[in-house]
Enzyme design. Structure first.
Site, mmCIF file in Angstrom:
data_model
loop_
_atom_site.group_PDB
_atom_site.id
_atom_site.type_symbol
_atom_site.label_atom_id
_atom_site.label_comp_id
_atom_site.label_asym_id
_atom_site.label_seq_id
_atom_site.Cartn_x
_atom_site.Cartn_y
_atom_site.Cartn_z
ATOM 1 C CG ASN A 436 -1.779 1.223 1.346
ATOM 2 O OD1 ASN A 436 -1.898 1.996 0.405
ATOM 3 N ND2 ASN A 436 -2.385 1.414 2.496
ATOM 4 C CB THR A 529 -2.637 -4.052 0.072
ATOM 5 O OG1 THR A 529 -1.527 -3.170 0.215
ATOM 6 C CG2 THR A 529 -3.911 -3.265 0.334
ATOM 7 C CB CYS A 530 -0.042 -3.415 4.853
ATOM 8 S SG CYS A 530 0.871 -4.959 5.029
ATOM 9 C CG PHE A 531 -5.616 0.575 6.381
ATOM 10 C CD1 PHE A 531 -5.835 1.517 5.388
ATOM 11 C CD2 PHE A 531 -5.951 0.911 7.690
ATOM 12 C CE1 PHE A 531 -6.371 2.767 5.684
ATOM 13 C CE2 PHE A 531 -6.487 2.149 8.001
ATOM 14 C CZ PHE A 531 -6.697 3.065 6.999
#
Length: 546
Positions: A436, A529-531
């Site tokens: 991200n 995906t990473c937040f």
């Protein structure tokens, strides 16, 4: 009534007096006999030849480096001030007589643009304040005030100008009635005080001082409290209470406290102070080191971003070269295309000379891409996002976390498929990962897919994921944000029931019910995906067209 005026020079000063003797006008104009140290003019001559006299005296002032003027008679003050106002080098004006200056003299002073200081016996208080505020002229008065208290004696508040301009105040004893009265008068009149030193601390003294500061709306003041002969705990507790009580005022008007430690206290606490300084130095070093690391990381990210941007441009050119433009009658043709919405296929005729990436010859694209990176397994596109990249696959899920498409070290990473997935025969759950990135590249725009304005658009709900063997459309059935977990990353299932339970779990998490039917034969695509360090953004779509 006419009278004569004499101008006498001394080092740095020109003194002006009134005399009764007549002046020989013929001698005045004979420059051979003019005595520069004792110049005489009549009032009438000055008025009739003002510019001549003013310029002549100004040359004398400049030549002798004169910066001060002393007026010895107030009767000639108005005539003298007309001259003085034209002398740019004069900074200080002294009124010698012990008399109060008149309002007419004050008006003349307002016309002066060069003076910095005035010394006089007395000037009405409001006129002194106007000269200070309007002309920035400091006025020093000599008229002694009646001293009533120890407070005025200690601070040498002997005249009005001392009270008005005082910057540093000392309170060394408790207040009696006279002290309190004079302190209140001082706070009402004074316009310059910046530091108030309290030698003997008490709750009564500090409360009185703060009250007067607030009532008179004083600002930018530091209260200096002596440690010697005072109880530190009392000081700490009282100051903490006052800061809390007057928090808004202190913050808005910049009121501060400072402890003044004695030499005995500093000597006694020498090692503590050294330890504190060492600790402070270490903290400062850590801050500087951390700032340096952040700066280096930022610069590295900037370089990585530029490299990625160049690669994306290169890949876009490959995609453009492979676009198939169907062109009949040189410009336009009827094109059959398929809209897939809610799992329903509708064939429509559309006349256009533009062909979207739906018509891209991916066989040609992949042939070119495999020469650049043999890990290439597909290409993914999502409407109204920046997701439009070739997908790679390595032997582990860590390889492309910090490598770009050309396998060079890069903090931005690349879009990659889970190493467990089989690209030849798609698994029930094909998983694709990407960082991200704040600038929006890689999976940096997946966060926008969580907005209702995005996922409520039916055209956005279709994801294109093409592999070396197949061109495929996938319809979103679930999207959500979740705390870090791996339960949605399964690729193998014990039974159909196990798989359906898995699919139902994914659907139940979704921010929106997309009304998509799922069966044991369904194949799904998962984007992850990473937040943040502890949360993930996840999108699930089901294969609807090959």
């Amino acid at each position: 009534m006419d009278f004569n005026i004499v101008f006498k020079l001394s080092p740095s000063t020109i003194s002006i007096s009134q005399i009764k003797k007549d002046v020989d006008y013929k001698s005045l104009n004979n420059t051979n006999i003019i005595d520069l140290k004792d110049l005489k003019f009549s009032k009438t001559y000055i008025n009739e030849n003002f510019e001549l006299v003013s310029n002549f005296l100004n040359l004398v002032i400049i030549k002798n480096n004169i910066t001060k003027v002393q007026i010895n008679n107030l009767d000639i003050a108005l005539v003298c001030l007309d001259l003085i106002n034209s002398w740019e080098h004069i900074e200080t004006l002294i009124f010698k007589p012990d008399k109060k200056l008149s309002y007419d003299i004050f008006l003349k002073l307002l016309d002066n643009n060069h003076l910095k200081e005035i010394d006089c016996f007395e000037l009405p208080q409001y006129l002194l304040e106007r000269l200070d505020m309007n002309k920035n002229i400091k006025v020093k008065t000599r008229n002694k005030l009646e001293i009533k208290s120890r407070f005025t004696i200690i601070n040498n508040l002997v005249n009005y100008s001392n009270i008005y301009y005082k910057k540093y105040l000392v309170i060394s004893t408790d207040f009696d009635a006279n002290d309190l009265e004079d302190f209140k008068t001082f706070m009402h009149i004074n316009a310059k005080v910046k530091n108030i030193k309290i030698v003997i601390f008490s709750n009564e003294i500090i409360t009185t001082v703060i009250k007067e500061i607030v009532e008179n709306k004083k600002e930018n003041i530091t209260l200096i409290i002596n440690e010697k002969n005072n109880d530190l705990n009392t000081i700490y507790n009282t100051v903490a209470y006052l800061k809390k009580s007057y928090h808004k005022y202190f913050e808005e008007y910049n009121i501060n406290f400072k402890l003044n430690y004695s030499k005995e206290y500093k000597h006694k606490n020498f090692f503590k102070e050294i330890n504190f300084k060492i600790f402070t130095t270490i903290i400062l070093f850590i801050i500087i080191f951390s700032a340096s690391v952040v700066t280096i990381n930022y610069y590295q990210q900037y370089q990585d971003q530029n490299k990625i941007d160049a690669q994306i441009l290169d890949l876009e050119n490959i995609l453009k070269e492979a676009e198939e433009f169907v062109d009949t009658n040189e410009n336009e043709t009827d094109v059959d295309y398929i809209d897939v919405v809610d799992n329903t296929e509708t064939t429509t005729k559309k006349k256009s000379n533009y062909v979207s990436s739906y018509y891209t010859n991916f066989e040609q694209v992949f042939e070119t891409l495999l020469k650049k990176n043999n890990d290439t397994v597909g290409w993914i596109q999502i409407n109204n996002t920046k997701v439009n990249y070739p997908v790679v696959q390595a032997d582990s899920n860590s390889y492309y976390l910090n490598r770009d498409y050309f396998k060079k070290k890069n903090s931005m990473g690349w879009i990659f498929m889970d190493y467990r997935n089989n690209i030849e025969n798609l698994d029930r759950n094909t998983i694709i990962y990407g960082h991200n990135i704040k600038q929006g590249i890689m999976f940096g725009t997946i966060k926008n897919m969580m907005n209702k304005s995005w996922y409520s658009n039916a055209n956005n709900q279709l994801i294109t994921f093409n592999t070396l063997n197949k061109n495929m459309k996938w319809k979103i059935f679930s999207l959500y944000q979740i705390n870090e977990t791996e339960d949605y990353l399964k690729t193998e299932f014990e039974s159909d029931d196990d798989y359906m339970n898995f699919l139902n779990m994914l659907k139940n998490r979704s921010k929106n019910n997309f009304n998509v039917e799922l069966t044991p034969e369904s194949k799904i695509l998962t984007l992850s995906t990473c937040f943040s360090h502890t949360t993930r953004h996840v999108v699930h779509a089901v294969l609807v067209e090959e």
